[in-house]
Design a protein around this motif. Structure first.
Motif, PDB file in Angstrom:
ATOM      1  N   PHE A 157       0.881  -1.374  -0.085  1.00 52.60           N
ATOM      2  CA  PHE A 157      -0.077   0.058  -0.066  1.00 52.60           C
ATOM      3  C   PHE A 157       0.809   1.318  -0.115  1.00 52.60           C
ATOM      4  CE2 PHE A 157      -3.745  -2.646   1.274  1.00 52.60           C
ATOM      5  CZ  PHE A 157      -4.533  -2.246   0.571  1.00 52.60           C
ATOM      6  N   LEU A 158       1.911   1.453   0.864  1.00 56.78           N
ATOM      7  CA  LEU A 158       2.674   2.385   0.845  1.00 56.78           C
ATOM      8  C   LEU A 158       3.567   2.720  -0.328  1.00 56.78           C
ATOM      9  CD1 LEU A 158       3.884   2.212   4.611  1.00 56.78           C
ATOM     10  CD2 LEU A 158       2.450   3.974   3.822  1.00 56.78           C
ATOM     11  N   ALA A 159       3.972   1.389  -1.225  1.00 55.66           N
ATOM     12  CA  ALA A 159       4.664   1.684  -2.192  1.00 55.66           C
ATOM     13  C   ALA A 159       3.805   2.334  -3.313  1.00 55.66           C
ATOM     14  CB  ALA A 159       5.304   0.413  -2.481  1.00 55.66           C
ATOM     15  N   MET A 160       2.672   1.802  -3.134  1.00 54.18           N
ATOM     16  CA  MET A 160       1.636   2.273  -4.260  1.00 54.18           C
ATOM     17  C   MET A 160       1.486   3.832  -4.244  1.00 54.18           C
ATOM     18  SD  MET A 160      -1.890   1.059  -5.435  1.00 54.18           S
ATOM     19  CE  MET A 160      -2.729   1.108  -4.044  1.00 54.18           C
ATOM     20  N   LEU A 161       1.057   4.071  -2.797  1.00 57.62           N
ATOM     21  CA  LEU A 161       0.785   5.496  -2.418  1.00 57.62           C
ATOM     22  C   LEU A 161       1.773   6.608  -2.739  1.00 57.62           C
ATOM     23  CD1 LEU A 161      -1.559   7.110  -1.098  1.00 57.62           C
ATOM     24  CD2 LEU A 161      -0.515   6.965   0.819  1.00 57.62           C
ATOM     25  N   HIS A 162       3.121   6.041  -2.628  1.00 56.56           N
ATOM     26  CA  HIS A 162       4.122   7.073  -2.622  1.00 56.56           C
ATOM     27  C   HIS A 162       4.759   6.966  -3.967  1.00 56.56           C
ATOM     28  CE1 HIS A 162       4.544   7.172   2.067  1.00 56.56           C
ATOM     29  NE2 HIS A 162       3.855   8.349   1.456  1.00 56.56           N
ATOM     30  N   GLY A 163       3.993   6.222  -4.935  1.00 57.72           N
ATOM     31  CA  GLY A 163       4.527   6.271  -6.257  1.00 57.72           C
ATOM     32  C   GLY A 163       5.704   5.272  -6.496  1.00 57.72           C
ATOM     33  N   VAL A 164       6.223   4.598  -5.716  1.00 53.92           N
ATOM     34  CA  VAL A 164       7.252   3.652  -5.918  1.00 53.92           C
ATOM     35  C   VAL A 164       6.935   2.506  -6.721  1.00 53.92           C
ATOM     36  CG1 VAL A 164       9.254   2.306  -4.543  1.00 53.92           C
ATOM     37  CG2 VAL A 164       8.345   4.324  -3.666  1.00 53.92           C
ATOM     38  N   GLU A 165       5.629   2.019  -6.643  1.00 60.11           N
ATOM     39  CA  GLU A 165       5.186   0.879  -7.393  1.00 60.11           C
ATOM     40  C   GLU A 165       3.837   1.411  -7.799  1.00 60.11           C
ATOM     41  OE1 GLU A 165       6.516  -2.211  -7.963  1.00 60.11           O
ATOM     42  OE2 GLU A 165       7.867  -2.066  -6.535  1.00 60.11           O
ATOM     43  N   ASP A 166       3.691   0.799  -9.069  1.00 55.73           N
ATOM     44  CA  ASP A 166       2.433   1.274 -10.130  1.00 55.73           C
ATOM     45  C   ASP A 166       1.429   0.078  -9.560  1.00 55.73           C
ATOM     46  OD1 ASP A 166       0.948   2.098 -12.284  1.00 55.73           O
ATOM     47  OD2 ASP A 166       0.928  -0.029 -12.926  1.00 55.73           O
ATOM     48  N   GLY A 167       0.142   0.621  -9.201  1.00 56.23           N
ATOM     49  CA  GLY A 167      -0.892  -0.305  -8.719  1.00 56.23           C
ATOM     50  C   GLY A 167      -1.248  -1.370  -9.648  1.00 56.23           C
ATOM     51  N   ASP A 168      -0.994  -1.197 -10.787  1.00 53.85           N
ATOM     52  CA  ASP A 168      -1.528  -2.278 -11.775  1.00 53.85           C
ATOM     53  C   ASP A 168      -0.410  -3.336 -11.665  1.00 53.85           C
ATOM     54  OD1 ASP A 168      -3.620  -0.941 -12.956  1.00 53.85           O
ATOM     55  OD2 ASP A 168      -2.598  -0.313 -14.668  1.00 53.85           O
ATOM     56  N   SER A 169       0.795  -3.069 -11.602  1.00 52.98           N
ATOM     57  CA  SER A 169       2.056  -4.131 -11.474  1.00 52.98           C
ATOM     58  C   SER A 169       1.875  -4.731 -10.056  1.00 52.98           C
ATOM     59  CB  SER A 169       3.309  -3.494 -11.636  1.00 52.98           C
ATOM     60  OG  SER A 169       3.820  -2.419 -10.615  1.00 52.98           O
ATOM     61  N   LEU A 170       1.404  -4.222  -9.001  1.00 48.88           N
ATOM     62  CA  LEU A 170       1.275  -4.843  -7.692  1.00 48.88           C
ATOM     63  C   LEU A 170      -0.107  -5.639  -7.855  1.00 48.88           C
ATOM     64  CD1 LEU A 170       1.638  -1.594  -5.696  1.00 48.88           C
ATOM     65  CD2 LEU A 170       3.047  -3.504  -5.682  1.00 48.88           C
ATOM     66  N   TYR A 171      -1.090  -5.296  -8.532  1.00 50.59           N
ATOM     67  CA  TYR A 171      -2.421  -6.121  -8.889  1.00 50.59           C
ATOM     68  C   TYR A 171      -1.694  -7.385  -9.572  1.00 50.59           C
ATOM     69  CZ  TYR A 171      -6.712  -7.959 -10.398  1.00 50.59           C
ATOM     70  OH  TYR A 171      -7.634  -8.816 -10.835  1.00 50.59           O
ATOM     71  N   PHE A 172      -1.122  -7.136 -10.849  1.00 50.86           N
ATOM     72  CA  PHE A 172      -0.843  -8.333 -11.583  1.00 50.86           C
ATOM     73  C   PHE A 172       0.301  -9.414 -10.950  1.00 50.86           C
ATOM     74  CE2 PHE A 172      -2.801  -5.531 -14.617  1.00 50.86           C
ATOM     75  CZ  PHE A 172      -3.781  -6.432 -15.168  1.00 50.86           C
ATOM     76  N   SER A 173       0.983  -8.676 -10.188  1.00 53.16           N
ATOM     77  CA  SER A 173       2.052  -9.414  -9.191  1.00 53.16           C
ATOM     78  C   SER A 173       1.449 -10.152  -8.193  1.00 53.16           C
ATOM     79  CB  SER A 173       3.116  -8.637  -8.867  1.00 53.16           C
ATOM     80  OG  SER A 173       2.695  -8.141  -7.515  1.00 53.16           O
ATOM     81  N   GLY A 174       0.093 -10.035  -7.939  1.00 48.38           N
ATOM     82  CA  GLY A 174      -0.331 -10.542  -6.650  1.00 48.38           C
ATOM     83  C   GLY A 174      -0.196 -10.001  -5.459  1.00 48.38           C
ATOM     84  N   ALA A 175       0.454  -8.726  -5.334  1.00 46.38           N
ATOM     85  CA  ALA A 175       1.037  -8.079  -4.224  1.00 46.38           C
ATOM     86  C   ALA A 175      -0.546  -7.594  -3.655  1.00 46.38           C
ATOM     87  CB  ALA A 175       1.962  -7.030  -4.527  1.00 46.38           C
ATOM     88  N   LEU A 176      -1.287  -7.020  -4.651  1.00 51.72           N
ATOM     89  CA  LEU A 176      -2.747  -6.519  -4.201  1.00 51.72           C
ATOM     90  C   LEU A 176      -3.915  -7.265  -4.784  1.00 51.72           C
ATOM     91  CD1 LEU A 176      -2.075  -2.465  -4.615  1.00 51.72           C
ATOM     92  CD2 LEU A 176      -2.062  -3.843  -2.423  1.00 51.72           C
ATOM     93  N   GLN A 177      -4.843  -7.338  -4.029  1.00 52.65           N
ATOM     94  CA  GLN A 177      -5.944  -8.283  -4.597  1.00 52.65           C
ATOM     95  C   GLN A 177      -7.119  -7.339  -4.518  1.00 52.65           C
ATOM     96  OE1 GLN A 177      -4.420  -9.858  -1.555  1.00 52.65           O
ATOM     97  NE2 GLN A 177      -2.773 -10.504  -3.170  1.00 52.65           N
ATOM     98  N   ILE A 178      -8.095  -7.486  -5.527  1.00 58.83           N
ATOM     99  CA  ILE A 178      -9.197  -6.662  -5.643  1.00 58.83           C
ATOM    100  C   ILE A 178     -10.418  -7.493  -5.627  1.00 58.83           C
ATOM    101  CG2 ILE A 178     -10.318  -5.051  -6.800  1.00 58.83           C
ATOM    102  CD1 ILE A 178      -7.675  -3.818  -7.866  1.00 58.83           C
ATOM    103  N   GLU A 179     -11.470  -7.140  -4.985  1.00 60.49           N
ATOM    104  CA  GLU A 179     -12.736  -7.743  -4.869  1.00 60.49           C
ATOM    105  C   GLU A 179     -13.754  -6.620  -4.808  1.00 60.49           C
ATOM    106  OE1 GLU A 179     -13.174  -9.932  -1.447  1.00 60.49           O
ATOM    107  OE2 GLU A 179     -11.421 -11.368  -1.921  1.00 60.49           O
ATOM    108  N   GLY A 180     -14.969  -6.923  -5.663  1.00 60.53           N
ATOM    109  CA  GLY A 180     -16.136  -5.946  -5.556  1.00 60.53           C
ATOM    110  C   GLY A 180     -15.855  -5.213  -6.940  1.00 60.53           C
ATOM    111  N   ASP A 181     -16.305  -3.924  -7.085  1.00 60.06           N
ATOM    112  CA  ASP A 181     -16.263  -2.885  -7.870  1.00 60.06           C
ATOM    113  C   ASP A 181     -14.920  -2.545  -8.507  1.00 60.06           C
ATOM    114  OD1 ASP A 181     -16.786  -0.771  -9.567  1.00 60.06           O
ATOM    115  OD2 ASP A 181     -18.784  -0.273  -8.968  1.00 60.06           O
TER     116      ASP A 181
END
Length: 178
Positions: A98-122
């Motif tokens: 979360f902190l890496a994404m918020l501070h622009g160190v990591e891209d949210g898409d790459s975190l999602y596709f690497s499995g570091a972030l999971q999304i449910e719902g809308d």
């Protein structure tokens, strides 16, 4: 490919008190931070547009509670996992992700596709929130220092050593100028 932040987790020893301590002070502090953020960066609400009334669950998996974000009410509250509320969208991952994404160190898409972030719902609501936060180029250390000016000097001194010690991205990295 596994990113460095995926191996960074808050030690259980540090989170143990959070299992028994009341969460209302955490909720009060986080909601004040959310109100300050939205007052300082009103474009966040404009950018998320129709999703302002959505409820987002931020499941930081290495903490013993779930955060619920209600953008329209500028509310960010902590709930025990057993008492978690329903949400329109849920984002799960470690604090480091979360902190890496918020501070622009990591891209949210790459975190999602690497499995570091999971999304449910809308998913469209999550994308709107992510894009709004990306555009705001938030730095939590600056936002905390702005909200609590007396803590700003010691916070500035502590950040670099804390980042080295924990591996967490606690502030936005300076932009390179070409």
């Amino acid at each position: 490919m596994r990113n460095e932040h995926q191996s960074i987790q808050i030690p259980a020893l540090l989170t143990a008190p959070m299992h028994v301590l009341p969460l209302w002070p955490v909720s009060m502090a986080l909601s004040q931070l959310a109100r300050n953020l939205l007052r300082t960066h009103p474009q966040i609400l404009t950018r998320i547009d129709k999703y302002q009334t959505y409820k987002f669950a931020l499941d930081i998996t290495d903490l013993p509670f779930i955060l619920h974000l209600d953008p329209a009410q500028a509310e960010l509250r902590a709930f025990r996992r057993s008492a978690a509320r329903d949400a329109d969208a849920r984002i799960a991952g470690t604090l480091a992700a979360f902190l890496a994404m918020l501070h622009g160190v990591e891209d949210g898409d790459s975190l999602y596709f690497s499995g570091a972030l999971q999304i449910e719902g809308d998913t469209s609501a999550v994308l709107a929130l992510r894009n709004a936060l990306d555009d705001a180029e938030l730095d939590l250390s600056c936002e905390i220092a702005r909200a609590l000016p007396l803590l700003a000097p010691p916070l500035r001194l502590a950040l670099a050593p804390l980042e080295r010690l924990t591996g967490l991205h606690l502030r936005r990295a300076p932009q390179e100028v070409y």
